[in-house]
Scaffold this motif. Structure first.
Motif, PDB file in Angstrom:
ATOM      1  N   ASP A 209     -18.601   9.165 -10.909  1.00 29.24           N
ATOM      2  CA  ASP A 209     -17.929   7.931 -10.489  1.00 29.24           C
ATOM      3  C   ASP A 209     -16.433   8.213 -10.312  1.00 29.24           C
ATOM      4  OD1 ASP A 209     -16.946   5.398 -10.059  1.00 29.24           O
ATOM      5  OD2 ASP A 209     -18.067   4.470 -11.716  1.00 29.24           O
ATOM      6  N   PHE A 210     -16.076   8.716  -9.136  1.00 24.91           N
ATOM      7  CA  PHE A 210     -14.694   9.092  -8.861  1.00 24.91           C
ATOM      8  C   PHE A 210     -13.761   7.874  -8.864  1.00 24.91           C
ATOM      9  CE2 PHE A 210     -17.032  12.664  -6.855  1.00 24.91           C
ATOM     10  CZ  PHE A 210     -16.496  13.692  -7.609  1.00 24.91           C
ATOM     11  N   ASP A 211     -14.265   6.733  -8.450  1.00 24.35           N
ATOM     12  CA  ASP A 211     -13.443   5.516  -8.470  1.00 24.35           C
ATOM     13  C   ASP A 211     -13.055   5.148  -9.897  1.00 24.35           C
ATOM     14  OD1 ASP A 211     -13.279   4.948  -5.678  1.00 24.35           O
ATOM     15  OD2 ASP A 211     -15.351   4.213  -5.739  1.00 24.35           O
ATOM     16  N   LYS A 212     -14.007   5.205 -10.814  1.00 23.30           N
ATOM     17  CA  LYS A 212     -13.720   4.890 -12.216  1.00 23.30           C
ATOM     18  C   LYS A 212     -12.734   5.906 -12.798  1.00 23.30           C
ATOM     19  CE  LYS A 212     -15.758   3.663 -16.588  1.00 23.30           C
ATOM     20  NZ  LYS A 212     -15.665   2.247 -16.779  1.00 23.30           N
ATOM     21  N   LEU A 213     -12.948   7.188 -12.501  1.00 21.33           N
ATOM     22  CA  LEU A 213     -12.059   8.232 -13.014  1.00 21.33           C
ATOM     23  C   LEU A 213     -10.632   8.022 -12.508  1.00 21.33           C
ATOM     24  CD1 LEU A 213     -14.436  11.287 -12.539  1.00 21.33           C
ATOM     25  CD2 LEU A 213     -13.865  10.148 -14.703  1.00 21.33           C
ATOM     26  N   SER A 214     -10.493   7.689 -11.230  1.00 21.22           N
ATOM     27  CA  SER A 214      -9.145   7.478 -10.691  1.00 21.22           C
ATOM     28  C   SER A 214      -8.508   6.230 -11.273  1.00 21.22           C
ATOM     29  CB  SER A 214      -9.172   7.437  -9.168  1.00 21.22           C
ATOM     30  OG  SER A 214      -9.904   6.333  -8.700  1.00 21.22           O
ATOM     31  N   SER A 215      -9.307   5.205 -11.582  1.00 22.75           N
ATOM     32  CA  SER A 215      -8.771   3.990 -12.204  1.00 22.75           C
ATOM     33  C   SER A 215      -8.258   4.257 -13.620  1.00 22.75           C
ATOM     34  CB  SER A 215      -9.838   2.900 -12.262  1.00 22.75           C
ATOM     35  OG  SER A 215     -10.166   2.460 -10.980  1.00 22.75           O
ATOM     36  N   LEU A 216      -8.902   5.161 -14.319  1.00 22.22           N
ATOM     37  CA  LEU A 216      -8.533   5.457 -15.711  1.00 22.22           C
ATOM     38  C   LEU A 216      -7.343   6.400 -15.847  1.00 22.22           C
ATOM     39  CD1 LEU A 216     -12.115   5.923 -17.202  1.00 22.22           C
ATOM     40  CD2 LEU A 216     -10.553   3.994 -17.598  1.00 22.22           C
ATOM     41  N   THR A 217      -6.856   6.923 -14.736  1.00 22.96           N
ATOM     42  CA  THR A 217      -5.807   7.947 -14.806  1.00 22.96           C
ATOM     43  C   THR A 217      -4.514   7.527 -14.094  1.00 22.96           C
ATOM     44  OG1 THR A 217      -6.911   9.044 -12.943  1.00 22.96           O
ATOM     45  CG2 THR A 217      -7.363   9.906 -15.166  1.00 22.96           C
ATOM     46  N   GLU A 218      -4.193   6.246 -14.139  1.00 19.77           N
ATOM     47  CA  GLU A 218      -2.938   5.793 -13.530  1.00 19.77           C
ATOM     48  C   GLU A 218      -1.755   6.495 -14.191  1.00 19.77           C
ATOM     49  OE1 GLU A 218      -0.445   1.719 -12.588  1.00 19.77           O
ATOM     50  OE2 GLU A 218      -2.445   1.563 -13.450  1.00 19.77           O
ATOM     51  N   ASN A 219      -0.819   6.941 -13.377  1.00 18.29           N
ATOM     52  CA  ASN A 219       0.387   7.674 -13.779  1.00 18.29           C
ATOM     53  C   ASN A 219       0.116   9.108 -14.261  1.00 18.29           C
ATOM     54  OD1 ASN A 219       2.064   5.546 -13.080  1.00 18.29           O
ATOM     55  ND2 ASN A 219       1.949   4.645 -15.118  1.00 18.29           N
ATOM     56  N   TYR A 220      -1.107   9.585 -14.126  1.00 16.22           N
ATOM     57  CA  TYR A 220      -1.400  10.979 -14.426  1.00 16.22           C
ATOM     58  C   TYR A 220      -0.972  11.828 -13.230  1.00 16.22           C
ATOM     59  CZ  TYR A 220      -4.351   9.977 -18.541  1.00 16.22           C
ATOM     60  OH  TYR A 220      -4.818   9.604 -19.764  1.00 16.22           O
ATOM     61  N   THR A 221      -0.488  13.025 -13.494  1.00 20.63           N
ATOM     62  CA  THR A 221      -0.083  13.943 -12.429  1.00 20.63           C
ATOM     63  C   THR A 221      -1.281  14.782 -11.993  1.00 20.63           C
ATOM     64  OG1 THR A 221       0.483  15.730 -13.958  1.00 20.63           O
ATOM     65  CG2 THR A 221       2.238  14.138 -13.433  1.00 20.63           C
ATOM     66  N   ALA A 222      -1.097  15.526 -10.914  1.00 21.05           N
ATOM     67  CA  ALA A 222      -2.153  16.419 -10.441  1.00 21.05           C
ATOM     68  C   ALA A 222      -2.502  17.453 -11.515  1.00 21.05           C
ATOM     69  CB  ALA A 222      -1.720  17.110  -9.152  1.00 21.05           C
ATOM     70  N   SER A 223      -1.497  17.964 -12.203  1.00 19.60           N
ATOM     71  CA  SER A 223      -1.781  18.966 -13.248  1.00 19.60           C
ATOM     72  C   SER A 223      -2.503  18.334 -14.440  1.00 19.60           C
ATOM     73  CB  SER A 223      -0.508  19.676 -13.688  1.00 19.60           C
ATOM     74  OG  SER A 223       0.420  18.765 -14.216  1.00 19.60           O
ATOM     75  N   ASP A 224      -2.223  17.058 -14.734  1.00 16.93           N
ATOM     76  CA  ASP A 224      -2.958  16.358 -15.794  1.00 16.93           C
ATOM     77  C   ASP A 224      -4.440  16.274 -15.432  1.00 16.93           C
ATOM     78  OD1 ASP A 224      -0.592  15.804 -17.233  1.00 16.93           O
ATOM     79  OD2 ASP A 224      -0.390  13.793 -16.378  1.00 16.93           O
ATOM     80  N   ILE A 225      -4.709  15.910 -14.187  1.00 13.10           N
ATOM     81  CA  ILE A 225      -6.094  15.763 -13.731  1.00 13.10           C
ATOM     82  C   ILE A 225      -6.802  17.108 -13.720  1.00 13.10           C
ATOM     83  CG2 ILE A 225      -7.540  15.116 -11.746  1.00 13.10           C
ATOM     84  CD1 ILE A 225      -5.420  12.844 -11.267  1.00 13.10           C
TER      85      ILE A 225
END
Length: 174
Positions: free
Chosen positions: A94-110
């Motif tokens: 569920d990429f939509d859920k994952l992206s919703s849970l990572t607001e303000n995360y950087t590319a390196s965080d992800i």
């Protein structure tokens, strides 16, 4: 391309202790003058732009200032898709859920989240799942603090104006 420019081009202090660093910054300034007229384009990159010597970012040296913001929801979704590509993972993540849970995360965080989830999945001998990724997100500290985000926004306003295309500002890229 000068990456981490804040480390090599800091504000000059004019003190005996900073004499060596000040001389290096002066040399960068001389070398950067009118580079574009000679067909040379200089990129100065920093995540701490406010400590770069102000003469470095003036017109004639760095004419265009670009603020690259933290990834938005669509970008975070794409980052998860990219970092999970070719990984042993469930086909129904569920990429939509994952992206919703990572607001303000950087590319390196992800990327770190995906790597840590991959390790967890390997230890459990299962595919990377949305559940494992969510568990990993819960353990992952965001690398951007609210204070840093505000500093970056302030820097953007200072050097790019309001984002409208007029004589004093540039449209945001990123």
């Amino acid at each position: 391309c000068f990456d981490e420019a804040d480390a090599i081009m800091p504000q000059r202090k004019g003190t005996p202790q900073s004499q060596h660093t000040d001389a290096e910054v002066n040399e960068y300034l001389k070398q950067m003058d009118k580079c574009s007229e000679r067909g040379i384009f200089v990129f100065v990159i920093s995540n701490i732009p406010h400590i770069i010597d102000t003469a470095i970012v003036r017109s004639g040296r760095c004419d265009i200032h670009v603020y690259v913001p933290e990834p938005d929801k669509i970008a975070r979704k794409s980052l998860f898709e990219l970092f999970l590509k070719n990984r042993y993972s469930d086909s129904n993540l569920d990429f939509d859920k994952l992206s919703s849970l990572t607001e303000n995360y950087t590319a390196s965080d992800i990327e770190l989240i995906v790597n840590n989830a991959s390790h967890t999945s390997a230890l459990r001998e299962v595919k990377i799942s949305t559940k494992i990724l969510i568990e990993t997100i819960g353990k992952q500290r965001i690398s951007l603090t609210p204070e840093q985000l505000k500093e970056y926004q302030d820097f953007k306003k200072k050097f790019e104006g309001d984002g409208k295309d007029n004589n004093n500002s540039r449209n945001m890229i990123g």
